[in-house]
Design a protein around this motif. Structure first.
Motif, mmCIF file in Angstrom:
data_model
loop_
_atom_site.group_PDB
_atom_site.id
_atom_site.type_symbol
_atom_site.label_atom_id
_atom_site.label_comp_id
_atom_site.label_asym_id
_atom_site.label_seq_id
_atom_site.Cartn_x
_atom_site.Cartn_y
_atom_site.Cartn_z
ATOM 1 N N ILE A 300 -31.122 80.136 -31.548
ATOM 2 C CA ILE A 300 -31.680 81.262 -30.780
ATOM 3 C C ILE A 300 -32.017 82.423 -31.700
ATOM 4 C CG2 ILE A 300 -31.159 82.961 -28.985
ATOM 5 C CD1 ILE A 300 -29.469 80.756 -27.667
ATOM 6 N N ARG A 307 -33.173 80.408 -25.673
ATOM 7 C CA ARG A 307 -31.940 80.756 -24.940
ATOM 8 C C ARG A 307 -31.900 80.203 -23.521
ATOM 9 N NH1 ARG A 307 -32.224 87.140 -24.529
ATOM 10 N NH2 ARG A 307 -30.684 86.968 -22.886
ATOM 11 N N LEU A 309 -33.270 77.432 -22.496
ATOM 12 C CA LEU A 309 -33.446 75.979 -22.462
ATOM 13 C C LEU A 309 -32.073 75.317 -22.287
ATOM 14 C CD1 LEU A 309 -35.663 73.865 -22.815
ATOM 15 C CD2 LEU A 309 -35.132 73.839 -25.245
ATOM 16 N N VAL A 311 -29.252 72.502 -22.435
ATOM 17 C CA VAL A 311 -28.824 71.341 -23.215
ATOM 18 C C VAL A 311 -28.442 70.238 -22.236
ATOM 19 C CG1 VAL A 311 -27.155 70.452 -24.879
ATOM 20 C CG2 VAL A 311 -27.917 72.834 -25.010
ATOM 21 N N LEU B 102 -41.419 77.085 -21.021
ATOM 22 C CA LEU B 102 -40.243 77.850 -21.408
ATOM 23 C C LEU B 102 -40.679 79.293 -21.637
ATOM 24 C CD1 LEU B 102 -37.240 77.518 -22.157
ATOM 25 C CD2 LEU B 102 -37.979 77.190 -24.516
ATOM 26 N N ALA B 105 -38.694 85.118 -24.866
ATOM 27 C CA ALA B 105 -37.531 85.987 -24.691
ATOM 28 C C ALA B 105 -37.438 86.861 -25.937
ATOM 29 C CB ALA B 105 -36.265 85.156 -24.519
ATOM 30 N N PHE B 111 -24.463 87.990 -30.543
ATOM 31 C CA PHE B 111 -23.859 86.746 -30.058
ATOM 32 C C PHE B 111 -22.373 86.976 -29.887
ATOM 33 C CE2 PHE B 111 -27.545 85.352 -32.606
ATOM 34 C CZ PHE B 111 -28.242 84.686 -31.628
ATOM 35 N N TYR B 226 -19.486 81.060 -21.661
ATOM 36 C CA TYR B 226 -18.943 79.752 -22.037
ATOM 37 C C TYR B 226 -17.556 79.971 -22.609
ATOM 38 C CZ TYR B 226 -18.641 75.255 -24.520
ATOM 39 O OH TYR B 226 -18.259 74.020 -24.982
ATOM 40 N N LEU B 685 -23.081 66.634 -22.374
ATOM 41 C CA LEU B 685 -22.497 67.435 -21.319
ATOM 42 C C LEU B 685 -22.562 66.695 -20.000
ATOM 43 C CD1 LEU B 685 -24.375 70.681 -22.277
ATOM 44 C CD2 LEU B 685 -22.060 70.040 -22.899
ATOM 45 N N GLU B 688 -26.066 70.247 -17.244
ATOM 46 C CA GLU B 688 -26.911 70.929 -18.228
ATOM 47 C C GLU B 688 -26.559 72.422 -18.313
ATOM 48 O OE1 GLU B 688 -31.096 68.609 -18.072
ATOM 49 O OE2 GLU B 688 -30.563 69.732 -16.284
ATOM 50 N N VAL B 689 -26.550 72.950 -19.527
ATOM 51 C CA VAL B 689 -26.187 74.355 -19.750
ATOM 52 C C VAL B 689 -27.187 74.967 -20.734
ATOM 53 C CG1 VAL B 689 -24.380 75.916 -20.588
ATOM 54 C CG2 VAL B 689 -23.739 73.774 -19.479
ATOM 55 N N PRO B 690 -27.681 76.178 -20.457
ATOM 56 C CA PRO B 690 -28.639 76.795 -21.381
ATOM 57 C C PRO B 690 -28.026 77.083 -22.756
ATOM 58 C CG PRO B 690 -28.616 77.954 -19.271
ATOM 59 C CD PRO B 690 -27.476 76.987 -19.255
ATOM 60 N N LEU B 691 -28.841 76.936 -23.772
ATOM 61 C CA LEU B 691 -28.390 77.227 -25.137
ATOM 62 C C LEU B 691 -27.841 78.648 -25.248
ATOM 63 C CD1 LEU B 691 -31.221 75.538 -27.226
ATOM 64 C CD2 LEU B 691 -28.772 75.198 -27.623
ATOM 65 N N GLY B 692 -28.481 79.579 -24.525
ATOM 66 C CA GLY B 692 -28.064 80.979 -24.587
ATOM 67 C C GLY B 692 -26.631 81.181 -24.135
ATOM 68 N N PHE B 694 -24.165 78.922 -24.498
ATOM 69 C CA PHE B 694 -23.312 78.480 -25.610
ATOM 70 C C PHE B 694 -23.283 79.527 -26.720
ATOM 71 C CE2 PHE B 694 -24.400 74.147 -23.977
ATOM 72 C CZ PHE B 694 -23.111 73.857 -23.572
ATOM 73 N N ALA B 695 -24.438 80.169 -26.935
ATOM 74 C CA ALA B 695 -24.529 81.121 -28.040
ATOM 75 C C ALA B 695 -23.851 82.441 -27.713
ATOM 76 C CB ALA B 695 -26.002 81.361 -28.375
ATOM 77 N N VAL B 697 -25.153 84.797 -25.656
ATOM 78 C CA VAL B 697 -26.159 85.857 -25.509
ATOM 79 C C VAL B 697 -25.977 86.461 -24.134
ATOM 80 C CG1 VAL B 697 -28.614 86.413 -25.608
ATOM 81 C CG2 VAL B 697 -27.750 84.368 -26.760
ATOM 82 N N LYS B 698 -26.019 87.784 -24.052
ATOM 83 C CA LYS B 698 -25.872 88.419 -22.730
ATOM 84 C C LYS B 698 -27.098 89.231 -22.386
ATOM 85 C CE LYS B 698 -21.120 87.916 -22.043
ATOM 86 N NZ LYS B 698 -20.083 88.321 -22.997
#
Ligand code: FAD
Ligand code: SF4
Ligand code: SF4
Ligand code: FES
Lengths: 391, 700
Positions: A300, A307, A309, A311, B102, B105, B111, B226, B685, B688-692, B694-695, B697-698
């Motif tokens: 990201i 962000r 997308l 997984v 997509l 952003a 993070f 997360y 998983l 499904e969970v957004p990458l953001g 996991f990272a 990001v708020k």
């Protein structure tokens, strides 16, 4: 116990063994492939994300991968099956002067080998990959001839072709010994039976060391594990494979990582993976909790729109590593008829088909100068001194 | 939007909510702020949410539980699951067609490192099993964290408006599911060492013995977090998922599971269907039919492939009495319709479960519920075991049975875990183990209905099948209803004579019976007529003294029209209306219920239609047909991983949760022994969970 005679037995129906079976069958050799899993490509092949490039810094790998690209890119028109080939190119990004220098130095060498690759400055690079984070971007290289394909669809296609030409595949069978007589290979023994052949190819990926030990050979192949993941599909927005080689040093709170890379697969899904730092040695392929937060932050940071997308799945697989990052391929001095096709590191999928072409020449005795040159470079007896720059 | 909203309900309160506006394809519609996009769309009569990228087939609700991605819509530019995403004022909702794009952003400012939380026990799932375990753990001061993906605790209980079977001492039998949920929830809240995280989805178990969870809606901006949880013991109480079925048109919008239906109707208070047809005569299908009737939905019929329904007979009888035909030894041939379900075709089956040509019948309906059994949600448990964690499973995740059994298995696991963690001074009562076994039992033999010899006043027990149930015995102040306390599966008997007591006509047994299987006959009042009290769970306004109603026997046979002479509803009857009718004496003991649905509802169409296209889908995420799967199997493939690579079946958003069992079934149908089949490798998983997320990001 059955004792059938083959010309060649390949141990491992993975990224390397499967295209090799096709090449050998095409040469008219009676070929048997044996694999411990229940079907084709279920070892590291399945874990590969599918990147294919010729833009290496080692001449042998360049030669092999150029041949691979020829095979991948023409497969559909030649044989009909869709293996998901996409010629999106590879993009190595630079956000720091260190990486800019590494990439530019390498470029000189790659250009000498005649590879199609160029440096792009920030503005031009953003035109090429508009989704990149512009903050701090210096630029990067782009090689339009490289691409990607589906490792599973490819393995299935190679297998289908090989079978059509008479090759046999035995699954769910583990090779436990290699039979030798007077310094010559005679065949293999498995947990199910015994098969005779004068030539045995070790294409056992992460298990290469154990298989080589069956003929008393020590190959310096040490698997380490890498995690990969795949997202939901979205409309195409990203053309090349994006590679970021900046290392992140481990801290007490956070595991470190070396490079990571991702691309948009032909299905619209983003496939990604990362190289842990320090490496995680061994054959453990069970998923850890470290991977997702680690790779997500880096992706990201590089490409903010990722962000949202989601997984879908993650996994862990093996890189069968060698000390210098190049495979170990060819005959050995101690045992006649035993051939290594091991140590593919993080590139076995892209090397597989090209390597199969050279191995076919070796096995059929049709060794030309180029083949010899490639085999010399990948010999077990080379100096394993310096690591390649971009593993 | 009122047409598709439930305006009044015999059991559920209808809250006053403030309407908000949103747009669908540019058109302004009304919804509520605390409901999901899916509920709002359904409430506006919209059932088709998008078109599949592969073949353009219409897509709609399927699981309503965030497990698949069939209900994906584009909300304010972002692809989201309509069943899990709350509506916001002014939201711009669009159907998904093809692959979503997509959105751009801005670069992330910061993070947040992943939080790691330790606990003694982590319970995944706050349903009856998880909560019952938490109570035992809480009583013993064990630090316990419950995570549940819903906005309140109770699991499937919160969707159950009916009274529960089981043992009245052990598991609240006779109480409605929704109320049991509240009781368990309140009890758990008393224990300071038990924490609950709602809106929290467990997404993976990792080999470093951590469980990844996503906490949603943690702030005003709707951010998610997360978190990695490190428990000493993991208890998986994730319940069950519904099995799917293959037939032509099986993925048309309007074909979905009974669980999804109950969510839309009983949680979201949406009249999800006008005319419903049900596949499957187990308890789930039978109860869904009953809930539909209570919500004012017509139930056209129910098919069951076996010669008898597998669910409790009292559940079945309830439906039949109300006028829902049950077609046993029948199967569904096709769901027909262009964009969504317009009709269903059924046929009789032969001894090999094949539809018999010429026996087809077609019924108009807009919704087809699939209730053909449940599979445990056991992926977390299997992974935890694979990774050497200390893990237990309870409730349906362990073994699919009734909620009463789940509560018991939760209690037992709770004690087992407490012992593992070194707590002493208690034994696991042996009768618990026995009760747990009894509660799990399948319905047994049908013996007799209890029709007492003519006395002045007496109950008739239209309950003739051995099921684990006993509330009727515990409410009678005279002790006149008896079931062997050692085995509550036995059929109840009326033993007033033997005891020398008489029935005081308190009607308590009539009220409490979850099967609505007890009526009270009073011969004292009139010479020619009997007064019969019948339990009735429809709105009290719907019947009043002076009305005439059609009464039926247990099997649904019409007995005639009788006059209502009194209705009674009180706090003690807990929303059950007691309807007293005046009936000819000779009918008195036969009367078992009141017909609620008119005959015409269940009439087939003149001619049967059948879907021409063979779109029998195995993998609905990736749109892979049964024909494709069978062809691959016939070509010799035995590894499900290979099937996945060849056809993409199992690669979809649900991760094979829906299609794996259908693929296994295809193997069976082709005569491949299970031992030859290699199962799919299970990878996280599980959602499904957004990458953001996991990272870390708020949204600012
Ligand atoms: C996350 C990740 C991402 C990757 N991305 C890429 C990429 O983008 N591009 C790329 O080119 N490469 C990539 N790779 C690397 C690539 O997957 C490997 O280099 C490649 O698969 C190795 O090929 P192989 O044939 O040597 O091994 P495998 O593909 O693992 O095949 C070996 C086979 O041998 C069988 N075998 C072993 N021992 C025995 C025995 N005793 N008896 C019977 N059978 C046996 C195994 O079951 C296995 O099927 C990636 C790897 C990982 C983990
Ligand atoms: S009506 Fe009352 S007294 Fe009579 S049997 Fe029922 S519970 Fe017992
Ligand atoms: S009659 Fe008694 S045992 Fe039968 S369903 Fe009703 S309460 Fe349960
Ligand atoms: S049905 Fe979801 S992956 Fe097959």
């Amino acid at each position: 116990m059955s004792l059938s005679a083959y010309d060649v037995i390949i141990i491992g129906a993975g990224s390397v063994g499967t295209p090799l079976a096709w090449q050998l069958a095409e040469a008219g050799l009676k070929t048997l492939v044996i694999d411990r899993f229940a079907s084709v490509g279920q070892g590291s092949n399945k874990a590969a994300i599918g990147g294919i490039r010729a833009t290496h810094s080692d001449i042998a790998k360049i030669r092999i991968c150029l041949k691979s690209i020829e095979i991948f890119s023409t497969w559909k028109e030649t044989y009909g099956d869709d293996i998901g080939w996409l010629q999106g190119g590879y993009a190595f990004v630079a956000y720091r002067p260190q990486e800019e220098k590494t990439l530019k130095d390498l470029l000189v060498l790659q250009k000498q080998f005649g590879l199609e690759i160029d440096w792009y400055d920030r503005e031009d690079y953003l035109k090429l990959i508009p989704s990149l984070n512009p903050e701090g971007l210096i630029g990067g290289t782009f090689s339009p001839g490289d691409g990607s394909a589906s490792p599973m669809l490819s393995a299935l296609a190679f297998e289908r072709r090989a079978r059509k030409l008479g090759a046999e595949f035995r699954y769910g069978e583990v090779v436990t010994a290699i039979r030798q007589e007077q310094g010559r290979v005679r065949g293999v023994i498995t947990d199910h039976g015994e098969y005779a052949a004068p030539i045995v190819v070790n294409a056992a990926g992460g298990w290469a060391k154990e298989v080589a030990a069956m003929v008393g050979i020590d190959v310096p192949v040490q698997p380490d594990s890498h995690e990969g993941g795949i997202t939901e599909p979205v409309a195409p927005f990203l053309r090349p494979m994006v590679v970021d080689i900046r290392p992140i040093e481990p801290t007490p709170q956070m595991a470190g990582s070396a490079n990571y890379y991702f691309y948009q697969h032909h299905t619209g899904q983003i496939i990604f993976c990362i190289t842990p730092n320090p490496p995680i040695l061994g054959t453990d392929v069970r998923e850890t909790s470290v991977f997702l937060p680690q790779v997500a932050q880096r992706m990201i940071d590089l490409m903010p729109r990722l962000r949202n997308l989601r997984v879908r799945r993650t996994w862990r697989g093996l890189y069968p590593m060698t000390p210098d990052g190049s495979p170990i391929v060819g005959e050995v001095e101690e045992v006649q008829g035993y051939i290594n096709a091991v140590g593919m590191c993080g590139q076995g999928f892209m090397l597989g088909p090209g390597l199969a072409v050279y191995l076919r020449k070796l096995i059929t005795g049709d060794r030309d100068e180029e083949t010899q040159e490639v085999l010399d470079k990948l010999s077990l007896y080379r100096e394993f001194a310096k690591a390649e720059k971009l593993k | 939007m009122s047409q598709f909203r439930i305006q009044s309900h015999p059991i559920l309160p209808i809250p006053q909510r403030e309407a908000i506006s949103f747009t669908w394809q540019g058109k302004t519609l009304q919804g509520y702020a605390d409901e999901t996009i899916a509920a709002a769309l359904f409430a506006n009569g919209i059932r088709v949410f998008g078109y599949h990228p592969k073949d353009g087939s219409p897509q709609g609700i399927f699981c309503a539980n965030g497990q698949c991605a069939q209900c994906t819509v584009i909300a304010d530019g972002l692809a989201v699951k309509a069943c899990m995403t709350l509506l916001r004022p002014g939201m711009n909702v669009q159907p998904l067609s093809g692959l979503p794009s997509l959105p751009e952003a801005p670069p992330a400012r910061q993070f947040h490192p992943t939080r790691i939380v330790s606990t003694e026990v982590l319970i995944i799932g706050g349903g009856p099993a998880g909560l019952s375990a938490a109570i035992e753990l809480g009583q013993r001061g064990i630090r316990t964290l419950i995570v549940d993906d819903k906005h309140r605790l109770g699991g499937k209980l919160v969707l159950q408006t009916h009274r529960f079977f089981g043992s009245i001492n052990a598991c609240y039998a006779g109480t409605r599911g929704i109320d049991i949920a509240t009781r368990l929830e309140n009890e758990v809240a008393q224990y300071p060492t038990v924490t609950s995280w709602l809106n929290t989805t467990a997404v993976a178990v990792f080999s470093d013995k951590r469980v990844g969870v996503v906490r949603s809606l943690i702030d005003e901006q709707g951010n998610s977090e997360y978190v990695l949880i490190e428990p000493q013991v993991l208890l998986v109480a994730t319940g069950a998922r519904e099995k799917s079925l293959t037939f032509k048109g099986n993925t048309l919008p309007g074909v979905y599971g009974a669980g999804a239906f109950q969510t839309l109707v009983n949680r979201d208070l949406v009249r999800a269907a006008e005319r419903l047809f049900i596949v499957g005569g187990g308890n789930v299908g039978l109860i869904a039919g009953y809930h539909a009737l209570q919500a004012g939905i017509q139930v056209v019929g129910l098919v069951e492939a076996l010669p008898e329904c597998g669910g409790y007979k009292v559940h079945k009888d309830k439906l039949v009495r109300m006028g829902v035909p049950i077609y046993t030894s029948h199967t569904v041939v096709s769901a027909n319709g262009k964009e969504s379900v317009e009709s269903v075709t059924i046929a009789r089956v032969d001894e090999n479960w094949q539809a018999i040509r010429g026996t087809e019948r077609t019924f108009e309906c807009d919704t087809l519920l699939i209730a053909v059994g449940l599979d445990p949600v056991d992926e977390f448990y299997r992974k935890a075991k694979e990774f050497g964690m200390v893990a237990y499973a309870a409730g349906d995740a362990d073994e699919v049975a009734e909620a009463s059994a789940a509560m018991f298995s939760g209690k037992i696991r709770g004690l087992e875990i407490a012992r593992f963690l070194g707590k002493n001074g208690f034994e696991i009562p042996t009768e618990w183990l026995r009760t747990a076994e009894i509660l799990k039992s399948r319905p047994g033999e049908v013996t007799h209905e209890t029709i007492p010899e003519e006395e002045a006043v007496f109950p008739v027990l239209h309950c003739s099948q051995e099921i684990p149930c006993n509330p009727c015995t515990s409410v009678c102040s005279q002790g006149a209803i008896y079931i062997d306390p050692e085995d509550i599966r036995k059929v109840p008997d009326y033993i007033a004579k033997k005891l020398g007591v008489t029935c005081i006509a308190c009607e308590k047994c009539v009220t409490i019976c979850p099967g609505l299987a007890i009526t009270l006959v009073d011969l004292r009042k009139e010479a020619e007529f009997a007064h019969v009290t019948i339990p009735y769970e429809f709105e009290k306004e719907s019947l009043k003294a002076g009305d005439w109603v059609t009464v039926t026997d247990t099997a649904g046979n019409l007995l005639g029209e009788v006059e209502v002479i009194r209705t009674r509803i009180a706090k003690a009857t807990d929303r059950t209306l007691l309807v007293k009718v005046r009936a000819p004496r000779e009918l008195a003991t036969k009367i078992a219920g009141i017909r609620v649905q008119e005959n015409w509802v269940a009439q087939p169409t003149e001619q049967w239609v059948e879907r021409l296209e063979d779109d029998t889908i195995v993998c609905r995420c990736e749109r892979v047909t049964l024909a494709e799967i069978k062809e691959v199997i016939r070509s010799g493939v035995r590894d499900m991983n290979e099937i996945k690579a060849l056809t993409r079946a199992g690669m979809g958003a649900c991760g094979g949760k829906t299609c794996s069992s259908l693929i296994k079934r295809a193997f069976r149908e082709l005569g491949v022994p299970p031992a030859e089949v290699t199962e799919n490798t299970l990878r996280p998983l599980f959602i499904e969970v957004p990458l953001g997320v996991f990272a870390g990001v708020k949204e600012e």
